[in-house]
Design a protein around this motif. Sequence first.
Motif, PDB file in Angstrom:
ATOM      1  N   GLY A  36     -77.551  59.373 121.783  1.00  0.00           N
ATOM      2  CA  GLY A  36     -76.281  58.421 122.181  1.00  0.00           C
ATOM      3  C   GLY A  36     -74.940  59.025 121.678  1.00  0.00           C
ATOM      4  O   GLY A  36     -73.852  58.824 122.425  1.00  0.00           O
ATOM      5  N   THR A  37     -74.797  59.601 120.406  1.00  0.00           N
ATOM      6  CA  THR A  37     -73.616  59.598 119.644  1.00  0.00           C
ATOM      7  C   THR A  37     -73.183  60.994 120.256  1.00  0.00           C
ATOM      8  O   THR A  37     -71.865  61.089 120.502  1.00  0.00           O
ATOM      9  N   ARG A  38     -73.995  62.008 120.371  1.00  0.00           N
ATOM     10  CA  ARG A  38     -73.483  63.213 120.869  1.00  0.00           C
ATOM     11  C   ARG A  38     -73.048  63.113 122.164  1.00  0.00           C
ATOM     12  O   ARG A  38     -71.967  63.702 122.529  1.00  0.00           O
ATOM     13  N   LYS A  39     -73.613  62.429 123.394  1.00  0.00           N
ATOM     14  CA  LYS A  39     -73.208  62.197 124.692  1.00  0.00           C
ATOM     15  C   LYS A  39     -72.121  61.637 124.755  1.00  0.00           C
ATOM     16  O   LYS A  39     -71.194  62.130 125.328  1.00  0.00           O
ATOM     17  N   ARG A  40     -72.091  60.586 124.037  1.00  0.00           N
ATOM     18  CA  ARG A  40     -71.056  59.653 124.221  1.00  0.00           C
ATOM     19  C   ARG A  40     -69.676  60.454 123.812  1.00  0.00           C
ATOM     20  O   ARG A  40     -68.327  59.966 124.622  1.00  0.00           O
ATOM     21  N   ASN A  41     -69.580  61.412 122.783  1.00  0.00           N
ATOM     22  CA  ASN A  41     -68.423  61.907 122.408  1.00  0.00           C
ATOM     23  C   ASN A  41     -68.358  63.305 123.121  1.00  0.00           C
ATOM     24  O   ASN A  41     -67.513  64.081 122.745  1.00  0.00           O
ATOM     25  N   GLY A  42     -69.292  63.716 124.083  1.00  0.00           N
ATOM     26  CA  GLY A  42     -69.057  64.674 124.794  1.00  0.00           C
ATOM     27  C   GLY A  42     -69.404  66.267 124.188  1.00  0.00           C
ATOM     28  O   GLY A  42     -68.769  67.228 124.773  1.00  0.00           O
ATOM     29  N   TYR A  43     -70.175  66.144 123.394  1.00  0.00           N
ATOM     30  CA  TYR A  43     -70.750  67.256 122.548  1.00  0.00           C
ATOM     31  C   TYR A  43     -72.037  67.781 123.246  1.00  0.00           C
ATOM     32  O   TYR A  43     -72.839  67.148 123.585  1.00  0.00           O
ATOM     33  N   SER A  44     -71.941  69.333 123.433  1.00  0.00           N
ATOM     34  CA  SER A  44     -73.172  69.956 123.768  1.00  0.00           C
ATOM     35  C   SER A  44     -74.025  69.917 122.564  1.00  0.00           C
ATOM     36  O   SER A  44     -73.633  69.635 121.559  1.00  0.00           O
ATOM     37  N   LEU A  45     -75.394  70.514 122.554  1.00  0.00           N
ATOM     38  CA  LEU A  45     -76.145  70.678 121.646  1.00  0.00           C
ATOM     39  C   LEU A  45     -75.431  71.520 120.477  1.00  0.00           C
ATOM     40  O   LEU A  45     -75.549  71.334 119.622  1.00  0.00           O
ATOM     41  N   VAL A  46     -74.970  72.639 121.076  1.00  0.00           N
ATOM     42  CA  VAL A  46     -74.393  73.820 119.988  1.00  0.00           C
ATOM     43  C   VAL A  46     -73.047  73.143 119.263  1.00  0.00           C
ATOM     44  O   VAL A  46     -73.065  73.589 118.323  1.00  0.00           O
ATOM     45  N   ALA A  47     -72.259  72.571 120.130  1.00  0.00           N
ATOM     46  CA  ALA A  47     -71.062  72.093 119.296  1.00  0.00           C
ATOM     47  C   ALA A  47     -71.400  71.054 118.498  1.00  0.00           C
ATOM     48  O   ALA A  47     -70.853  70.894 117.421  1.00  0.00           O
TER      49      ALA A  47
END
Length: 74
Positions: A36-47
């Motif tokens: 949720g945190t990653r997607k909400r902030n627009g990060y790819s897995l690598v980023a």
Amino acid sequence: MKKKTTLTKIHIAPSTVRYDAVAARDSNEVGQILAGTRKRNGYSLVAFSELLRHYGVDVSDKGISKWEKGVSHS
């Protein structure tokens, strides 16, 4: 002259809610929070992996993916 501030002691009763680490693991709570945190902030897995590495958490994008999917509990 400045007025003195008086501190008041507050008694807070211990919480009756207990954290259940096994239930959190079984429900993949940490993975859901990460995703949720990653997607909400627009990060790819690598980023997201690179961002975590900047803060001293050495985990690969594949490791994050496993946590998010609940495949890895470590």
